[in-house]
Design a protein around this motif. Structure first.
Motif, PDB file in Angstrom:
ATOM      1  N   HIS A   1      40.514  20.761  34.031  1.00  0.00           N
ATOM      2  CA  HIS A   1      41.790  21.472  33.905  1.00  0.00           C
ATOM      3  C   HIS A   1      42.002  22.392  35.109  1.00  0.00           C
ATOM      4  O   HIS A   1      42.305  23.570  34.984  1.00  0.00           O
ATOM      5  CB  HIS A   1      41.829  22.272  32.602  1.00  0.00           C
TER       6      HIS A   1
ATOM      7  N   GLN B   1      47.585  23.287  36.718  1.00  0.00           N
ATOM      8  CA  GLN B   1      48.580  23.495  35.672  1.00  0.00           C
ATOM      9  C   GLN B   1      49.913  22.935  36.175  1.00  0.00           C
ATOM     10  O   GLN B   1      50.284  21.810  35.883  1.00  0.00           O
ATOM     11  CB  GLN B   1      48.642  24.964  35.267  1.00  0.00           C
TER      12      GLN B   1
ATOM     13  N   CYS C   1      48.546  29.578  39.051  1.00  0.00           N
ATOM     14  CA  CYS C   1      48.455  29.233  37.627  1.00  0.00           C
ATOM     15  C   CYS C   1      47.054  29.409  37.054  1.00  0.00           C
ATOM     16  O   CYS C   1      46.906  29.871  35.936  1.00  0.00           O
ATOM     17  CB  CYS C   1      48.864  27.781  37.397  1.00  0.00           C
ATOM     18  N   THR C   2      46.040  28.991  37.783  1.00  0.00           N
ATOM     19  CA  THR C   2      44.734  28.797  37.145  1.00  0.00           C
ATOM     20  C   THR C   2      43.756  29.948  37.300  1.00  0.00           C
ATOM     21  O   THR C   2      42.759  30.004  36.583  1.00  0.00           O
ATOM     22  CB  THR C   2      44.017  27.566  37.744  1.00  0.00           C
TER      23      THR C   2
ATOM     24  N   TRP D   1      39.191  29.609  38.668  1.00  0.00           N
ATOM     25  CA  TRP D   1      37.860  29.356  38.099  1.00  0.00           C
ATOM     26  C   TRP D   1      37.648  27.861  37.851  1.00  0.00           C
ATOM     27  O   TRP D   1      36.603  27.318  38.197  1.00  0.00           O
ATOM     28  CB  TRP D   1      37.661  30.162  36.807  1.00  0.00           C
TER      29      TRP D   1
ATOM     30  N   GLY E   1      43.117  27.831  29.880  1.00  0.00           N
ATOM     31  CA  GLY E   1      43.739  27.840  31.209  1.00  0.00           C
ATOM     32  C   GLY E   1      44.835  28.888  31.300  1.00  0.00           C
ATOM     33  O   GLY E   1      44.984  29.569  32.324  1.00  0.00           O
ATOM     34  N   GLN E   2      45.600  29.045  30.242  1.00  0.00           N
ATOM     35  CA  GLN E   2      46.648  30.071  30.238  1.00  0.00           C
ATOM     36  C   GLN E   2      46.045  31.473  30.288  1.00  0.00           C
ATOM     37  O   GLN E   2      46.547  32.361  30.969  1.00  0.00           O
ATOM     38  CB  GLN E   2      47.526  29.927  28.985  1.00  0.00           C
TER      39      GLN E   2
ATOM     40  N   MET F   1      43.198  32.283  31.572  1.00  0.00           N
ATOM     41  CA  MET F   1      42.676  32.492  32.933  1.00  0.00           C
ATOM     42  C   MET F   1      43.804  32.851  33.895  1.00  0.00           C
ATOM     43  O   MET F   1      43.674  33.766  34.717  1.00  0.00           O
ATOM     44  CB  MET F   1      41.976  31.220  33.419  1.00  0.00           C
ATOM     45  N   GLY F   2      44.895  32.116  33.795  1.00  0.00           N
ATOM     46  CA  GLY F   2      46.012  32.370  34.707  1.00  0.00           C
ATOM     47  C   GLY F   2      46.579  33.761  34.523  1.00  0.00           C
ATOM     48  O   GLY F   2      46.863  34.476  35.489  1.00  0.00           O
TER      49      GLY F   2
ATOM     50  N   THR G   1      45.012  36.296  33.412  1.00  0.00           N
ATOM     51  CA  THR G   1      43.996  37.227  33.910  1.00  0.00           C
ATOM     52  C   THR G   1      44.123  37.391  35.422  1.00  0.00           C
ATOM     53  O   THR G   1      44.097  38.505  35.952  1.00  0.00           O
ATOM     54  CB  THR G   1      42.590  36.714  33.541  1.00  0.00           C
ATOM     55  N   ALA G   2      44.274  36.264  36.115  1.00  0.00           N
ATOM     56  CA  ALA G   2      44.378  36.329  37.573  1.00  0.00           C
ATOM     57  C   ALA G   2      45.625  37.108  37.990  1.00  0.00           C
ATOM     58  O   ALA G   2      45.592  37.906  38.928  1.00  0.00           O
ATOM     59  CB  ALA G   2      44.406  34.919  38.160  1.00  0.00           C
ATOM     60  N   HIS G   3      46.738  36.874  37.293  1.00  0.00           N
ATOM     61  CA  HIS G   3      47.952  37.626  37.626  1.00  0.00           C
ATOM     62  C   HIS G   3      47.727  39.122  37.452  1.00  0.00           C
ATOM     63  O   HIS G   3      48.155  39.932  38.266  1.00  0.00           O
ATOM     64  CB  HIS G   3      49.107  37.190  36.720  1.00  0.00           C
TER      65      HIS G   3
END
Lengths: 162, 151, 819, 284
Positions: free
Chosen positions: A102, A105, A143-144, A147, C699-700, C702-703, C705-707
């Motif tokens: 994954h 995205q 998006c990801t 990681w 995945g959402q 993680m995204g 979190t990065a933002h």
């Protein structure tokens, strides 16, 4: 002798096929690929060469096609994301690994990520996590959080060739 | 962005003032002037190509003299329009006589907008400092020339 | 790879697609570079559009001369604000007075109000030529004084942006629930915080906005290929402005390169493209530049909180708070002032305090317009509540973990009605917090602090809790403008069985990477009884051919509820029809039929089985002799959550259907010599109810979190006093890259929502949990070096250094008094 | 994102390149293009003629000077080449260490050392490093070549001693002798990001050379600090004492990333760290 001109004929081998075209000397390689050759898998995400969405391989090295003129690629081999799986349609282990982990995205940064990571795996077949991060530093993903991308590249390296 | 400083000249105040008060002489000290038009005694226009090393930045600069008290004080507004850049500058200087020498206190409020302004945040201030340095050296030379001519 | 660890506390159901991390259907085309993004679309003879943009933050527009541009060979034409003002009406305003009087057009009319505002559009044969021609357009500007700081927006001498509004306030209102006087009377301590600031940034999707617009003169209809993520909203804005019915606007999306809310408000540019497609009789192509996106599109709401007062009992019980929120909307109200109410979905945060008063004022400034950004308006408010908790704990000596647990809404209180009538559907916050703390190694914290100190570093732990309110009740808009005729929510899906047995699904949504094709397939496959590969979900959205409803789109964390609710509804309908059809063939009762493995078969008699292909063929191609009212195998379902209009007097009501939680915890190490800090451990624990595809959910998380980490440490839309954006590109607007990311551990629990058909909750926004926890961790780290109070959501190294150098100014923000 | 029309030539020899640069007004050399193409995209500057140096193989070599005292690095040598060079590894490994942190891999693959120093963006890595290492630059023109020291080379942002019609051909870096230690440190925007302040130091038998980046339009030698360290006492306390006052002597810019005061402070901290690390390396 070479005198300055505003357009030139370039010969570039793109994804294994030789292409000869007349291009304006002011045209960026990325626009040559996208607009002239319809290779729209190479993307544009910024104006300043920071995002890496336009990464392609030129002469076997990952470069940003928005910071290079099309005429600078004259005589060189260029590989874009469309050239990874090639005509066989068989995805590379790296492309498969991106799906399995994954690592994408929206998919907009993905072609650039794949090109940077492919170049890495060609030089360093079994990279460590830190080596992957260094190789991908010039590619922005929004998006990801990276990681899963790092994990996908490390896993592709573990599984064998790129 | 405000830049300011003090500059000393080995020339009498009148000589320095005469240089600063003369648009034609001013044209000599600005970087990359390609043409210069005097509209009236308060307004003039310069077409410049500011040398930036990687290629010049072309700009049309309209000057307006805002105030002056000869031979000690003047303020000036400059508005520059160029492709990719927009400059607004208000500058003023004050001359103090010190025998045969002159001390100039100067300041400039420089505003740069447009793509150049936005692209070049990290280099803008060093570039402005550098251009100011060039202008001051050129001014020095011009003053010395004027001094030599008048003596 | 050890940076990601998932704590699985819910066992996956076996034998169903739902709950499995099935591979995404989207991925194959995207890894091959075969996605279709908006800039990939070409038409014969199309013209490239380039905008001439304002270099001034505030100026009167004088004469505009396009003649030199038009003389350039290859230039097709131009459009100016004067033409726009004749051809269109101002965009509809969501605001009640005073904001209602704002006149907003597709191009600047009369004035420009921010740097980067489109003033003229130029269309030419090539991209390069359009830009060359744009440089030849002469615009005369008469600069006006600039308003950059919203705090000065109501001063007597403040420049006025919109003369029709008689001031710069777009919305103001008092929101009060409970009994504040009683709460403060009961309190043993009152903690006062004079000013907190939530910074301006946005999610900067990697693909910028764009469109390819064609006009069909025969039908008078536009086809708008775009990456707008909420076409329903764009159409509502565009139709009335362009004086046409919505059916004249066919909006088509396909692959979208990220949205995060930032791609909702491109309607002004789309109108320009439409007008030019009609005027120049050719397809118009527009791709926004990165610099233009930064300067002009959809910044997140910048917000101040002034004079916050918190009522606390001696044992740490939080009774309530009051504050004054000041929101900076930027130059135009493109989605605002909805930010003035959205925060109320999470008014108490995760805490049980029952007394809340918030005076909300929104001011317009000479900066880019504000519009939704991941965690829209809730993030700002949740940051306030989290800052309050940590400042109270800091000042009164409570443990930040214990004071949280003490004041959390408890699992046994679920569903929990908040003071303003919202209902938190389910969740177990203390348990989620424990998991997060465990993942970052909380038990060894003091040893780690000492070890870091021995290396000269300051170590701190922070917690950031966030609520992801999913599925808006648009009735909340009536709390800021009672005349608005919006309420509830809806979403549509169609599911049909095609002639060869393929299941075809259309969605009303416009995903930008959330994997809707995959998760929808999983839900359909389980209901219809086939495998995920048999389900084909159409890519993208086409308002002509996809069934859609007024609130269709992908925004506000709602797909798992509304989108999948519609998919489930339509799939259930189709299953009923398929069973009915099979029962007609087998001459039995529909109840005797089961759908499994791609067959409709009689229960207990696997030999009596019709493949789906047979069902599809009968209905679509072999239907003579059918009875009246036969099955169509073509089902449409509109999902509508059960909302009422909130009470306009008390401002109470259910504003959202579901509440997903993310609990973030991190450990930072600060270099006291420089203020440079690093996140050395990070955990995010998610609870979004039933997860259809755990990998996509993770995945959402993680995204998000990065933002949040980016916004906490590097990302800011900072302006100078003239209204120039100082961070208009990725040089100065540093978004984190792979080397910047800390090690991450993720965990999850599943508290199914009792309010949704699948137990799912909307998720994906994450509401800035990372911002909250980084702020808290910094404050914890600085405790050992002056005890500064973290007062800003954005903490670049220089701010941390300033707080280390002189904690005084930040400490002066806070005062504790006994009552 | 789109360039103005520009003439382009691709000479086959250095002489031809110099001729093109000299004959055409507004001609600029194009090396890796990692800054120049960007600046042209923004139209912040528009050269009239680009002279692409890509075919000048002699500018792409790394070798030793005849007496082995210096590493000769061609102006078109890329950062990636420096990172992978065995000559650099032996003779002056700091060059590779620093090159490996420039921008990102794609930029390092095309960006050249010559381009990096001719641009002389205050945030660039090589200018302060080469000043600290005491490098010299060879510039070729129609009348032959000349060599300038790194201090003389840097004149301002985008400005160097390379004049109209001239070409930077190579950079000479003294090879490391025993007892030499080099280091470069600083504060960046993100990991390996743009420098907010940088400091390079080289400790050797004759003393220490220190250069600070990002504080003015050229790398600033920290001469006062150097002089205080002539005694060779590189203890923590001595180095910190020597750095006191360095910040106050600078007039750094304020921008969105750092105010001038913060830069002054970081200059001192970075100088101390660079010197301490260089001294440690000098000790072996």
């Amino acid at each position: 002798m070479s005198e300055p001109t505003t357009s030139r004929t370039v010969t570039v081998t793109i994804n294994g096929t030789m292409v000869e075209r007349e291009v304006a000397t002011s045209k960026l390689l990325v626009h040559f690929l996208r607009d002239d050759l319809d290779l729209t898998g190479t993307h544009i995400g910024c104006d300043t060469g920071n995002c890496g969405a336009c990464t392609v391989q030129v002469g076997g090295e990952a470069v940003k096609s928005c910071m290079m003129l099309a005429v600078q690629a004259d005589g060189l081999d260029v590989t874009t994301v469309e050239g990874l799986a090639g005509d066989s349609g068989v995805l590379t282990p790296l492309q498969r690994s991106f799906g399995e982990h994954h690592a994408l995205q929206c998919g907009y940064c993905t072609p650039g990520m794949l090109m940077s990571a492919t170049a890495l795996l060609e030089h360093t077949p079994h990279p460590t996590e830190d080596e992957v991060k260094v190789a991908l530093q010039g590619n922005i993903c929004r998006c990801t959080g990276y990681w899963n991308i790092v994990e996908a590249v490390v896993a592709a390296g573990k599984s064998g060739s790129a | 962005m405000i830049v300011n400083g003090t500059k000393e000249f080995d020339a009498p105040r009148e000589t320095v003032w005469a240089v600063l008060d003369d648009p034609a002489q001013m044209a000599q000290i600005m970087p990359g002037v390609e043409s210069f038009t005097i509209t009236d005694e308060r307004h003039w226009q310069a077409k410049v190509k500011i040398p930036l090393g990687l290629g010049g930045l072309k700009m049309t600069i309209d000057f307006e003299k805002l105030a002056e008290t000869p031979p000690e004080f003047a303020s000036l507004h400059a508005k520059g329009n160029g492709v990719g850049a927009l400059m607004n500058m208000t500058t003023e200087f004050r001359l103090r006589a010190d025998g045969e020498r002159t001390t100039m206190d100067w300041s400039a409020d420089v505003k740069i907008a447009g793509p150049v302004g936005s692209m070049g945040q990290r280099v803008l201030q060093p570039i402005i400092n550098q251009q100011v340095g060039n202008v001051l050296s050129a001014l020095e030379a011009q003053v010395q020339k004027a001094k030599a001519a008048s003596s | 790879m050890t940076t990601v660890e998932t704590t699985k506390t819910a066992a996956l159901e076996k034998g169903t697609a739902k709950g499995q991390s099935v591979p995404r259907k989207e991925d194959r085309r995207l890894v091959e570079g075969q996605g279709t993004f908006v800039d990939d679309i070409k038409r014969h003879g199309m013209g490239y559009l380039h905008f001439v943009r304002s270099p001034y933050a505030h100026a009167k527009l004088g004469s505009i001369d396009v003649s030199a541009a038009l003389e350039l060979p290859g230039v097709y034409g131009t459009l100016t604000g004067d033409e726009v003002a004749i051809l269109t009406d101002p965009f509809f305003q969501i605001a009640a007075p005073p904001g209602a009087a704002v006149k907003d057009y597709a191009l600047a009319v009369g004035k420009v109000r921010y740097v980067g505002e489109p003033v003229v559009a130029v269309v030419a044969e090539t991209r390069e030529l359009a830009r060359d021609a744009a440089e030849l357009v002469e615009v005369n500007y008469e600069p006006l004084p600039v308003l950059v700081d919203a705090r000065k927006g109501q001063d007597a001498d403040a420049p006025i942006l919109h003369e029709d509004c008689e001031g710069n306030v777009s919305y103001s209102g008092v929101w009060e629930w409970g009994d504040l006087d009683a709460a403060f009377a009961e309190a043993d301590h009152v903690v006062k915080i004079s000013e907190l600031h939530f910074d301006r940034f946005n999610s900067t999707p990697l693909e910028t906005n764009g469109a390819l617009v064609e006009f069909n003169r025969g039908t008078g209809q536009w086809t708008i290929h775009t990456n707008n993520q909420f076409p329903g909203f764009a159409a509502i804005m565009m139709g009335p402005a362009m004086r046409v019915g919505l059916d004249k606007l066919r909006i088509v999306t396909q692959d979208i390169g990220g949205g995060f809310g930032n791609k909702i408000t491109s309607h002004p540019q789309l109108v320009v493209c439409c007008l030019l497609a009609r005027k120049l009789k050719r397809a118009i192509q527009w791709t926004e530049w990165r610099t233009d996106f930064h300067q002009s599109m959809s910044h997140g709401n910048e917000r101040w909180f002034h004079d916050t007062e918190v009522a606390v009992k001696a044992d740490g019980t939080l009774l309530g708070f009051r504050t004054k929120a000041l929101d900076d909307a930027g130059a135009y109200l493109r989605y605002e002032p909805l930010g003035g109410v959205i925060w109320a979905q999470v008014a108490p945060g995760l805490y049980r305090w029952r007394n809340i008063r918030l005076e909300f004022t929104q001011v317009m400034t000479n900066k880019a317009p504000v519009s939704p950004n991941r965690g829209y308006s809730r993030m700002q408010h949740l940051w306030l509540t989290e800052r309050i908790i940590d400042i109270v704990a800091h000042e009164l000596g409570f443990d930040p973990v214990e004071i949280r647990k003490k004041n959390y809404v408890q699992p046994e209180q679920m569903p929990y009605e908040t003071p303003n009538g919202c209902v938190y559907d389910s969740g177990d916050y203390p348990r989620a917090l424990d998991i997060a703390l465990d993942l970052v190694g909380y038990s060894g914290l003091e040893e780690r602090r000492a070890e870091a100190a021995s290396r000269g570093k300051l170590l701190g732990l922070g917690i950031g809790l966030t609520l992801d309110s999913g599925t808006n009740n648009f009735g909340q808009s009536q709390l800021i403008n009672p005349d608005l005729q919006f309420s509830g929510n809806n979403e549509v899906a169609t599911v049909k069985l095609d002639i060869f047995g393929e299941v075809v699904v259309t969605l009303g949504t416009t995903p930008q990477g959330q994997g809707h094709e995959t998760t929808a397939s999983q839900v359909v496959a389980d209901i219809i009884g086939c495998d995920v590969d048999t389900v084909h979900v159409r890519v993208g959205h086409d308002s002509y051919w996809n069934s859609h409803a007024g609130f269709s789109g992908t925004y506000a964390s709602q797909f798992a509820v509304t989108g999948l609710g519609a998919v489930k509804g339509a799939s259930d309908m189709l299953a009923v029809e398929m069973k009915k059809l099979a029962s007609m063939v087998f001459q039995c009762s529909p109840d005797d039929i089961e759908l499994a493995d791609g067959f409709a078969r009689i229960k207990g008699n696997p030999e009596a089985a019709l493949p789906f292909m047979a069902l599809g063929a009968i209905v679509n191609a072999n239907n003579a002799g059918f009875p009246e009212d036969p099955p169509t195998l073509n089902c449409r379902f509109v999902y509508r959550p059960p909302f009422d209009v909130p009470d306009k007097e008390t401002k109470k009501g259910q504003l959202t259907l579901t509440y997903a939680t993310q609990i973030h915890a991190c450990i930072v190490e600060v270099d006291p010599e420089t203020g440079v800090y690093e996140i050395v451990d990070y955990a995010a624990v998610d609870d979004c109810g039933t997860r259809i595809n755990p990998q996509i959910v993770e995945g959402q998380v993680m995204g998000a979190t990065a933002h949040a980490i980016g916004a906490a440490m590097w990302e800011t839309f900072a302006y100078d006093e003239d209204g120039n954006l100082l961070t208009p590109n990725f040089y100065d607007y540093h978004v984190p890259h792979a080397m910047d990311m800390p090690p991450l551990k993720t965990g999850s629990i599943e508290s199914p929502s009792p309010f949704t058909s699948l137990g799912t909750k909307g998720m994906g926004e994450g509401g800035g949990g990372g911002i909250h926890c980084v702020c808290a961790a910094l404050q914890d780290a600085l405790r050992a070096s002056g005890g500064a109070i973290v007062y800003d959501s954005h903490n670049p190294y220089h701010r941390v250094w300033e707080m280390l150098q002189d904690p005084g100014p930040s400490r002066a923000n806070v005062e504790v008094s006994a009552t | 994102m789109l360039l103005r029309e520009v003439e382009y030539a691709r000479p086959a020899s250095i002489d031809e390149a110099i001729r093109l640069l000299a004959e055409h007004d507004g001609a600029r050399a194009l090396a890796g293009g990692q800054t120049l193409v960007n600046v042209m995209k923004a139209r912040a500057a528009s050269p009239d003629v680009l002279v692409d140096l890509a075919d000048l193989a002699e500018l792409r070599t790394i070798s030793f000077s005849a007496d082995q005292s210096a590493l000769e690095i061609g102006a078109m040598v890329t950062s990636s080449q420096i990172v992978g060079s065995s000559e650099v590894e032996v003779a002056r490994p700091i060059l590779a260490e620093v090159a490996s942190t420039i921008a990102d891999l794609q930029v390092r693959n095309r960006g050249t050392i010559g381009g990096n120093i001719c641009v002389n963006d205050p945030t660039n890595h090589f200018p302060p490093l080469l000043v600290a290492l005491g490098a010299s630059m060879t510039i070729q023109g129609r009348d032959g070549e000349r060599t300038v020291s790194a201090e003389e080379f840097f004149l301002g942002v985008y400005f160097t001693a390379v004049g109209e019609g001239e070409l930077l051909t190579r950079i000479s870096v003294p090879t490391r002798s025993a007892g030499t230690g080099d280091a470069m440190t600083g504060i960046t925007l993100g990991a390996h990001g743009t420098y907010i302040v940088s400091a390079a130091a080289s400790v050797g038998s004759v003393g220490v050379r220190i250069a600070i980046g990002c504080v003015s339009s050229v790398p600033e030698r920290a001469t006062a600090m150097e002089q205080q360290l002539v005694g060779g006492d590189y203890s923590d306390a001595a180095v910190k004492a020597a750095a006191a006052g360095l910040g106050a002597s600078l007039d750094p810019p304020s921008d969105v990333h750092a105010a001038a005061d913060y830069r002054r402070h970081l200059a001192e901290v970075s100088a101390v760290r660079a010197v301490l690390q260089a001294a440690e390396r000098a000790r072996g």
